[in-house]
Scaffold this active site. Structure first.
Site, PDB file in Angstrom:
ATOM      1  N   TYR A   1       0.850  -1.198   0.000  1.00  0.00           N
ATOM      2  CA  TYR A   1       0.000   0.000   0.000  1.00  0.00           C
ATOM      3  C   TYR A   1       0.884   1.246   0.000  1.00  0.00           C
ATOM      4  O   TYR A   1       0.693   2.173  -0.781  1.00  0.00           O
ATOM      5  CB  TYR A   1      -0.918  -0.006   1.233  1.00  0.00           C
ATOM      6  CG  TYR A   1      -1.842   1.185   1.298  1.00  0.00           C
ATOM      7  CD1 TYR A   1      -3.124   1.128   0.758  1.00  0.00           C
ATOM      8  CD2 TYR A   1      -1.434   2.387   1.884  1.00  0.00           C
ATOM      9  CE1 TYR A   1      -3.972   2.220   0.793  1.00  0.00           C
ATOM     10  CE2 TYR A   1      -2.271   3.493   1.918  1.00  0.00           C
ATOM     11  CZ  TYR A   1      -3.540   3.403   1.383  1.00  0.00           C
ATOM     12  OH  TYR A   1      -4.372   4.489   1.412  1.00  0.00           O
TER      13      TYR A   1
ATOM     14  N   LYS B   1     -26.215   3.607  20.476  1.00  0.00           N
ATOM     15  CA  LYS B   1     -26.032   5.041  20.683  1.00  0.00           C
ATOM     16  C   LYS B   1     -24.550   5.276  20.945  1.00  0.00           C
ATOM     17  O   LYS B   1     -24.033   5.000  22.025  1.00  0.00           O
ATOM     18  CB  LYS B   1     -26.876   5.548  21.848  1.00  0.00           C
ATOM     19  CG  LYS B   1     -26.765   7.061  21.978  1.00  0.00           C
ATOM     20  CD  LYS B   1     -27.919   7.650  22.733  1.00  0.00           C
ATOM     21  CE  LYS B   1     -27.949   9.178  22.643  1.00  0.00           C
ATOM     22  NZ  LYS B   1     -26.693   9.849  22.686  1.00  0.00           N
TER      23      LYS B   1
ATOM     24  N   GLU C   1     -21.843   9.485  13.553  1.00  0.00           N
ATOM     25  CA  GLU C   1     -21.058   9.822  14.733  1.00  0.00           C
ATOM     26  C   GLU C   1     -19.578   9.591  14.470  1.00  0.00           C
ATOM     27  O   GLU C   1     -19.188   8.560  13.920  1.00  0.00           O
ATOM     28  CB  GLU C   1     -21.524   8.902  15.885  1.00  0.00           C
ATOM     29  CG  GLU C   1     -21.167   9.392  17.253  1.00  0.00           C
ATOM     30  CD  GLU C   1     -22.243  10.307  17.854  1.00  0.00           C
ATOM     31  OE1 GLU C   1     -23.107  10.828  17.100  1.00  0.00           O
ATOM     32  OE2 GLU C   1     -22.207  10.503  19.074  1.00  0.00           O
TER      33      GLU C   1
ATOM     34  N   LYS D   1     -30.987   4.862  27.385  1.00  0.00           N
ATOM     35  CA  LYS D   1     -29.638   5.077  27.905  1.00  0.00           C
ATOM     36  C   LYS D   1     -29.284   4.077  29.009  1.00  0.00           C
ATOM     37  O   LYS D   1     -30.104   3.720  29.836  1.00  0.00           O
ATOM     38  CB  LYS D   1     -29.513   6.504  28.484  1.00  0.00           C
ATOM     39  CG  LYS D   1     -29.834   7.599  27.483  1.00  0.00           C
ATOM     40  CD  LYS D   1     -28.624   8.077  26.716  1.00  0.00           C
ATOM     41  CE  LYS D   1     -27.740   8.989  27.504  1.00  0.00           C
ATOM     42  NZ  LYS D   1     -28.083  10.406  27.409  1.00  0.00           N
TER      43      LYS D   1
END
Ligand code: IVH
Length: 687
Positions: free
Chosen positions: A40, A125, A183, A324
Site C-alpha cells: 500500500y 447510541k 457519529e 440510555k
C-alpha cells in the site's frame, strides 16, 4: 511525446487513486486488508510523486489529501439545510413501553390496525460527536459538526483525515446531493494509545474517548487530527436530491453500506416494546466487549413514511428514542484519601467520596491506583472529581475538575508506616508502587490478601471461602498461612465465626478437601509469588514438570523458561530462598495437596513451540476451554499477533487481531479448524 506522457500519468494517477481507495476501504471499513501495508505504501508514494510532478493531477478524492493541511484561523459557520435534532431519552423499561404506546397511538390514528406491533430499527447510541457529511455528485464537499442543531462548524479538512469516511462514494450513479449523518468517535484501544503518547510527550491526557474525539475533531490544524485515529458510523440522513429515499431506515443504512460508508453491524429489526427491550439487554451484555464506547441504544420507527406521520415534538422526533445505560461517569467530592494494603504489601491510595450514583450503583470508594497517578492527575482532597464505574470493574477516579478546586484543597501525603501493621512503607527507585515492608508475618492485610488469592477461582478454587470469611479467620487468628486452611479448620473452629451455619461450614470443608487435587500450575500460581502470574506458572510447570525442580532451579535454569526474564527469575529465587516459604510449601504438600507429577516430561506435546492467539467469540468453546485444549497439547496461548504466531483462532466479532493475522499471513482457524488440528496432532502422536 509529452501528450502521451501526460495521458499516461493521468491514467496512472486515476488507477492509483482507485486502487488505494479500494484497499483503504477494505482495511479501514471492512477490517479485512487486501494487500500488505508495505505494498500500500509503495502505491501511495507513487501517487504522491506523480502528484508532486504534475500538481494538476491532484483530485479531492485522492488518498494523499487525507494527511491534513495548513492550520485554520478559526472554523467557518455552516447552516444545516435540514436541522440536526437530538433524541428523547428513556431509562427504565416503563419509559420504553410508554414510547412504543405513543408511537402506536400516533399511527393508529393514521391507519395502523389496532393491536398491530410497530416495526423498529434498533441500533447503538455511539458516544462521540454528531457530524453531517455533504456529498455532491458523489464527492465529499463539506463536513460540519452539529453545533446548536441549526448551525455547526465546518470541519471538512479534519474529516478528510478520517479513513473510514470515503472521499468519493462508491457508486457510478451518486445522488446529486446527500447529507449523510453519523457519529465520529475514537476506539478504546486508539484512545489508550493516544493517551500514552500524550503522557510520554508531557501533554494533557483526555478523560475519555469522547473528549479525545471531540478534541481531535476541533483541531484548527488538521495535521494534528490526522495523527488521531478517528472513526465514523453513519446513522441518519439530512437532505437528499437526485435519488429516491429508501422506504425504511434499515434500507437507508444498507444503502450507505453499498456506498462505502461505514455502518455498524450491531443493529436489528424488531417489533413492539418486547423486541426493543430484548435488544437493549442483548447489547448490555455485549457492551464491555465492544471496541468503542456507547451510552445506550437507539430505537427508530423503521418505515420512513411512518416516521413522517409521527413528526417531531419540540426538537426531538416522536419516532425515535435513546434508551440510555446508567451513566458510567459522574462528578462528586473527594472527601479524603486513605491507603489500602494488598497481598504483596502494595499500598493503593483509595478515594473516599461523597456518595454518588454511577454505573448503576452508589459508589463511596474508588481507586487512585498509585502515588504517581495522584500527582500526575493533580488530584487533591476537597476537589470535585470524575469517577468512573464501568461494568464490574473497580471504580476509579479519572481526574479532577480544576476550576472547581476550593482554596483549602490538600495534597495527598503517602504515609511512612503501614496503617495495618505499623511497619515502614518503602518504595524502591524503579517501582511505581510503595509497599508495606512487614510481609505476611507481620501484616494482617497481606495475610488476608494472600489467603484470598490462594483460594481464588483460578488458583486453588476453594468455593465458598470469600472476603468476609477470610477476614474473620485472620482477625480471630484462626488461620495465619494457607497451610492452616487445611490443618486448623474443622466444624468446631468454623462454628466460632459469625454467620456460619453448620451447613456452610460443611461446604467450606468439602470445598477445601476438593481443592487438594489440583495441577502444578495452579499450585505455583496460588503461592502468590510476585511477578508469577497464571501464564508464568503454567510455563514453569510445563518446563520443569515437578515442584522440586522449580524449587531448586538456578537463576540460569529459570531464565531458560519461555517468558521468564531476570525480574521474574530473581523473584522466584528470592521466594524459595526464604525458609518460611519453603516450610509453607512443605506443609501444604503434607496436608495432602497433589497434582499429576512429571506429566509434562512423559506425555508427548505435539504443539510444543507453537503459539496461538484467540480472538472473538467461538460458537461453543469459552476462551478458557480453548486455551486449555491447546495447552494440553503443549501449545502456548498469547495475547498478541506477531510474525511468530503459529495460528490465530478467530470467532465471531474478531477484530484487529484477525486483520493483523491476515496481514502477516498467519493461518487463521475457526473453532472447527481448531478441533481438526488438535485431532490431527493427537493422531500423529499415537501413530
Ligand atoms: S439519531 C433525529 N442515532 O445522539 C435523530 N443519534 O441525542 C437524530 N447519537 O446528537 C439522531 N448514536 O450525536 C442517532 N444511532 C444513533 C446515534 C445518535 C449516537 C447521538 C448523536 C445525537 C445525539 C442525539
Amino acid at each position: 511525446m509529452a501528450t502521451t506522457d501526460k495521458t499516461e500519468s493521468t491514467a496512472r494517477a486515476a488507477w492509483l487513486r482507485k486502487e488505494l481507495n479500494r484497499h483503504g476501504y477494505a482495511y479501514h471499513v471492512l477490517d479485512a486488508p487486501t494487500i500488505p501495508d508495505a505494498e500500500y505504501d509503495k502505491l501511495f508514494r507513487e501517487l504522491q510523486a506523480l502528484e508532486e510532478a504534475h500538481p494538476e493531477l491532484v483530485r479531492d478524492d485522492s488518498p494523499t489529501q487525507r494527511v491534513g493541511g495548513a492550520p485554520l484561523g478559526q472554523f467557518e459557520q455552516v447552516t444545516h439545510t435540514v436541522p440536526m435534532l437530538s433524541l428523547g431519552n428513556g431509562f427504565e423499561d416503563e419509559d420504553i413501553v410508554a414510547f412504543d404506546r405513543r408511537v402506536r397511538e400516533g399511527l393508529e390514528d393514521k391507519g395502523l390496525p389496532p393491536g398491530e406491533e410497530v416495526e423498529y430499527s434498533t441500533e447503538l447510541k455511539f458516544d462521540g460527536l454528531a457530524i453531517n457529511l455533504r456529498y455532491e455528485d458523489g464527492l465529499l464537499v463539506q463536513a460540519a459538526t452539529r453545533g446548536d442543531g441549526a448551525t455547526g462548524e465546518n470541519v471538512t479538512a479534519n474529516i478528510r483525515t478520517v479513513y473510514d469516511i470515503p472521499l468519493r462514494l462508491h457508486t457510478e450513479h451518486p445522488p446529486k446531493v446527500v447529507d449523510i449523518r453519523g457519529e465520529v468517535l475514537m476506539f478504546k484501544a486508539d484512545f489508550a494509545k493516544m493517551n500514552a503518547r500524550q503522557r510520554d510527550a508531557g501533554l494533557k491526557e483526555f478523560a475519555n474517548p469522547r473528549n479525545a474525539a471531540a478534541g481531535s475533531l476541533r483541531q484548527l490544524d488538521s495535521r494534528v487530527t490526522a495523527q488521531r485515529a478517528l472513526r465514523f458510523f453513519a446513522y441518519g440522513i439530512g437532505s437528499l436530491e437526485g435519488a429516491a429515499m429508501p422506504a425504511t431506515h434499515s434500507d437507508l443504512l444498507d444503502w450507505y453500506g453499498t456506498l462505502g460508508v461505514n455502518v455498524c453491524k450491531e443493529r436489528a429489526i424488531v417489533r413492539g416494546a418486547d423486541g426493543l427491550l430484548s435488544f437493549f439487554r442483548q447489547i448490555g451484555q455485549k457492551r464491555p466487549h465492544l471496541p468503542y464506547e456507547i451510552d445506550g441504544v437507539v430505537y427508530k420507527v423503521n418505515r420512513l413514511e411512518q416516521q413522517a406521520t409521527l413528526g417531531f415534538v419540540s426538537r426531538a422526533p416522536r419516532f425515535a428514542l435513546a434508551h440510555k445505560f446508567p451513566a458510567e461517569e459522574a462528578m462528586t467530592l473527594l472527601l479524603g484519601i486513605e491507603v489500602q494494603v494488598g497481598r504483596t504489601g502494595a499500598i493503593t491510595p483509595v478515594a473516599r467520596l461523597a456518595p454518588v450514583f454511577v454505573g448503576g450503583v452508589t459508589v463511596t470508594n474508588a481507586t487512585l491506583h498509585n502515588e504517581d497517578e495522584v500527582r500526575r492527575k493533580d488530584i487533591r482532597i476537597g476537589d470535585t472529581v470524575i469517577v468512573r464505574r464501568a461494568g464490574d470493574v473497580i471504580p476509579e477516579v479519572l481526574g479532577c475538575v480544576a476550576e472547581m478546586r476550593p482554596a483549602d484543597a490538600a495534597e495527598f501525603v503517602m504515609p511512612t508506616v503501614c496503617p495495618i501493621c505499623g511497619s515502614a512503607i518503602v518504595r524502591t527507585e524503579d517501582e511505581a508502587v510503595a509497599r508495606c515492608s512487614g510481609g505476611w508475618v507481620k501484616c494482617s492485610a497481606q495475610r488476608k490478601g494472600s489467603l484470598l488469592h490462594f483460594v481464588s477461582r483460578r488458583a486453588m478454587d476453594v468455593e465458598g471461602l470469600g472476603d468476609q470469611l477470610v477476614e474473620q479467620l485472620v482477625d480471630k487468628n484462626v488461620v495465619t498461612t494457607a497451610a492452616d486452611l487445611y490443618s486448623k479448620l474443622d466444624l468446631t473452629s468454623l462454628a466460632t465465626l459469625d454467620r456460619m451455619a453448620e451447613k456452610s461450614a460443611q461446604n467450606v470443608l468439602k470445598a477445601l478437601e476438593k481443592s487438594k487435587t489440583t495441577t502444578l500450575a495452579r499450585f505455583i500460581y496460588a503461592l502468590g509469588i510476585r511477578h508469577v502470574g497464571e501464564s508464568t506458572a503454567k510455563e514453569l510447570a510445563r518446563h520443569f514438570g515437578n515442584l522440586d525442580a522449580v524449587l531448586h532451579a538456578s537463576e540460569a535454569q529459570l531464565l531458560e523458561v519461555a517468558d521468564i526474564g531476570p525480574v521474574v527469575a530473581q523473584s522466584l529465587k528470592a521466594y524459595f530462598a526464604d525458609p518460611l516459604n519453603v516450610e509453607l510449601v512443605a506443609q501444604l504438600r503434607a496436608a495432602g495437596i497433589v497434582w499429576p507429577e512429571q506429566e509434562s516430561e512423559n506425555r508427548p506435546k505435539p504443539l510444543l513451540g507453537k503459539t496461538f492467539v484467540l480472538t472473538g467469540t467461538l460458537p461453543n468453546l469459552t476462551r478458557d476451554q480453548a486455551a486449555q485444549m491447546i495447552e494440553e497439547q503443549g501449545g502456548k496461548v498469547s495475547g498478541s499477533v506477531s510474525k511468530k504466531t503459529s495460528y490465530v483462532v478467530a470467532g465471531e466479532e474478531a477484530g484487529s487481531k484477525l486483520a493483523k493475522a491476515e496481514e502477516l499471513g498467519v493461518p487463521v482457524l475457526d473453532e472447527h479448524g481448531l478441533h481438526r488440528l488438535l485431532a490431527d496432532v493427537r493422531t500423529d502422536v499415537t501413530h
